[in-house]
Scaffold this motif. Structure first.
Motif, short mmCIF file in Angstrom:
data_model
loop_
_atom_site.label_atom_id
_atom_site.label_comp_id
_atom_site.label_asym_id
_atom_site.label_seq_id
_atom_site.Cartn_x
_atom_site.Cartn_y
_atom_site.Cartn_z
N ASN A 291 40.29 50.30 37.69
CA ASN A 291 39.78 49.37 36.50
C ASN A 291 39.18 50.51 35.50
O ASN A 291 39.20 50.13 34.48
CB ASN A 291 38.88 48.18 36.81
CG ASN A 291 39.36 47.33 37.78
OD1 ASN A 291 39.36 47.68 39.01
ND2 ASN A 291 39.68 46.17 37.14
N GLU B 295 37.07 41.87 35.72
CA GLU B 295 38.05 41.99 34.90
C GLU B 295 39.44 41.58 35.81
O GLU B 295 40.09 40.76 35.38
CB GLU B 295 38.52 43.73 34.74
CG GLU B 295 39.88 43.81 34.25
CD GLU B 295 40.13 45.30 33.88
OE1 GLU B 295 41.19 45.35 33.30
OE2 GLU B 295 39.19 46.16 34.31
N GLN B 296 39.03 41.72 37.00
CA GLN B 296 40.24 41.26 37.92
C GLN B 296 39.93 39.50 37.97
O GLN B 296 41.39 38.72 38.06
CB GLN B 296 39.90 41.46 39.56
CG GLN B 296 40.17 43.01 39.83
CD GLN B 296 41.31 43.50 39.49
OE1 GLN B 296 41.48 44.21 38.13
NE2 GLN B 296 42.34 43.16 40.23
N ALA C 19 34.51 45.67 37.38
CA ALA C 19 35.73 45.62 38.10
C ALA C 19 35.93 44.09 38.41
O ALA C 19 37.18 43.68 38.19
CB ALA C 19 35.89 46.62 39.04
N GLN D 270 46.29 52.75 36.25
CA GLN D 270 45.35 51.53 35.99
C GLN D 270 45.72 50.44 37.01
O GLN D 270 45.04 49.44 36.73
CB GLN D 270 45.33 51.31 34.52
CG GLN D 270 46.50 50.90 34.10
CD GLN D 270 46.72 49.20 34.17
OE1 GLN D 270 45.88 48.52 34.09
NE2 GLN D 270 47.96 48.93 34.37
N ARG E 227 36.96 44.95 43.08
CA ARG E 227 38.24 44.57 43.10
C ARG E 227 38.50 43.68 44.63
O ARG E 227 39.09 42.54 44.43
CB ARG E 227 39.22 45.86 43.41
CG ARG E 227 39.32 46.36 42.11
CD ARG E 227 40.35 47.65 42.10
NE ARG E 227 41.57 47.34 42.42
CZ ARG E 227 42.41 47.17 41.32
NH1 ARG E 227 41.95 47.10 39.92
NH2 ARG E 227 43.62 47.09 41.44
#
Length: 479
Positions: free
Chosen positions: A89, A164-165, A161, A85, A458
């Motif tokens: 993601n 989250e980053q 993704a 992970q 990402r």
């Protein structure tokens, strides 16, 4: 191990087969789980730890596959998950739907030597599912909250993704999406037998628990213009994907019961999610008992034919203008479809839709492959006087997707696009011509794989971070 179970493992199904017990069917869940535990360790131990890890080289995310295979073989599953992970993601999603035969597994050294690939996708799925079961997957915990906010348009893999980053860095994130559920094509475009919907829902729930705000049923251009969102946020990311179905301009194209692939798949997925779907319930978008013809040869076409089989269609045919060796979709998907009873009509191209009010059949031309075109692929050519007829109650067009006209849709005519209609961005930063507005995923690269969308998400997160930090430093200098 029973012959049926071995066959199941061989063809790579994602859910256990069923056994007949009296008049009911039961899952092989317990047997399957025990087998997979052993199989994951066995497969992982087959990795040669070669000097040049071609599996990693051919993974868009550069996942450290050899090392997490080694950890799995040693029973160090938590470490294997954490490594997996760290670069992905959604490893539980990629383990299920990545075309591993075209990426990591297809380039495995053991596969190339003729001894059968390490089943990387199945191991990736296993270690992540195990991590969820063990409670190792936890919401984002932000140490230093930032005041800067980022608006993300689109809740597909690229948008999620990136969200989250950026949330991990402490930014305030709001994801806007025009559908009633987050996930994009992962929810409504990919069938449940390939990607169970709870897998996507638990991932988006985790992001929400980590402080990411989701605004569903929100249409940019209708509920707010792009310019209004620019004023509301310090930066924007456009990650809408591409949803406009490619058309096929043939006589009879306006007959009833000719549907784009997404309309068919969305109805099926919504039904599977427990929604009331009138067009499915009244039989319009239900393949049961009908002759289904799917036009196209990509992964979406395979999703349509395999969904039709599961809906108990009378017959399912797939028309593709080239031969099997030139199919753009996953070879594994084609093999699964054939095994399930789909009839492929190779070297064929529809000539005309036939019917009175609704489609009743197709007139189809036979094709031969000519000289290679500019792309190097042999060009399909119609054979003269070769047409034949195929019966059809429903025709599904799976010819690919194009971008929608986002400048017009978003009320932002100055937003630049390429000649293909995708958003034009700086190659290095993924920033559009509008300062602070970035783009990622299919809307810049065209219809592609989930794993590439995650990579874009990402990558663009890094660019947005750099932009916001530069913006903050500029403010400090002025002050």
């Amino acid at each position: 191990m029973s012959e049926k179970m071995l066959k199941f493992v061989k063809i790579g199904q994602q859910t256990p087969p069923k056994r007949e017990v009296g008049n009911r069917k039961e899952d092989f869940n317990e047997i399957y789980k025990e087998f997979i535990n052993n199989k994951a360790s066995e497969q992982s131990s087959r990795c040669s730890q070669c000097g040049v890890p071609f599996c990693q080289v051919h993974c868009p995310l550069s996942n450290n596959i050899p090392d997490w295979l080694k950890l799995t073989a040693e029973g160090r599953l938590k470490e294997a998950y954490e490594l997996s992970q760290s670069t992905n993601n959604m490893p539980e999603v990629c383990g299920r739907i990545c075309p591993q035969d075209r990426l990591c597994e297809g380039n495995c050294v053991i596969e190339q030597s003729g001894h059968g690939t390490v089943t990387i996708g199945s191991v990736e799925k296993y270690i992540t599912d195990n991590a969820w079961e063990q409670g190792w997957v936890n919401p984002i915990k932000v140490k230093n909250e930032k005041s800067q906010s980022i608006g993300i348009i689109g809740a597909g893999p690229a948008g999620l993704a990136a969200a989250e980053q950026l949330r991990k860095l402490g930014y305030q994130i709001t994801v806007y999406d025009r559908y009633d559920r987050a996930g994009g094509l992962m929810i409504y475009g990919i069938p449940n037998f390939k990607l169970e919907k709870f897998v996507v829902e638990r991932r988006t729930k985790l992001l929400e628990e980590g402080g990411i705000k989701f605004v569903q049923n929100f249409e940019v251009g209708k509920d707010a213009t792009l310019e209004q969102l620019r004023k509301k946020h310090d930066s924007l990311l456009i990650a809408t994907g591409v949803y406009k179905a490619r058309e096929i301009d043939l006589p009879g194209k306006d007959l009833g019961n000719i549907f784009p692939a997404m309309e068919f798949l969305t109805a099926s997925n919504k039904k599977g999610l427990g929604d009331r779907v009138e067009l499915f319930d009244n039989g319009t978008l239900n393949a049961e008992g009908k002759n289904i013809v799917v036009i196209g040869g990509g992964d979406t076409a395979m999703d349509c034919v395999r969904t039709s089989i599961r809906q108990k269609a009378k017959s399912v045919k797939c028309l593709y203008r080239r031969d099997k060796e030139n199919m753009p979709g996953s070879a594994r998907e084609v093999a699964n479809a054939e095994e399930e009873g789909v009839e492929f009509v190779w070297l064929s191209s529809p000539k005309e839709f036939v019917g009175t009010n609704k489609v009743e059949g197709l007139m189809v031309d036979k094709i031969k492959l000519g000289e290679p075109d500019d792309s190097g692929r042999r060009k399909p050519e119609i054979q003269n006087d070769s047409h034949f007829n195929i019966k059809a109650d429903i025709v599904i067009k799976a010819l690919g997707f194009d971008p929608e006209n986002l400048p017009k849709l978003f009320g932002s005519e100055d937003l630049q696009v390429t000649k293909w209609g995708t958003l034009k961005t700086n190659f290095d930063t993924m920033e559009t011509n509008l300062p602070g507005v970035f783009a990622a995923g299919d809307i810049i690269r065209g219809a592609s794989l989930v794993v590439w969308a995650i990579k874009d998400g990402r990558d663009v997160a890094v660019s947005i971070k750099n932009f916001l930090e530069s913006k903050e430093h500029s403010k400090e200098k002025v002050a």
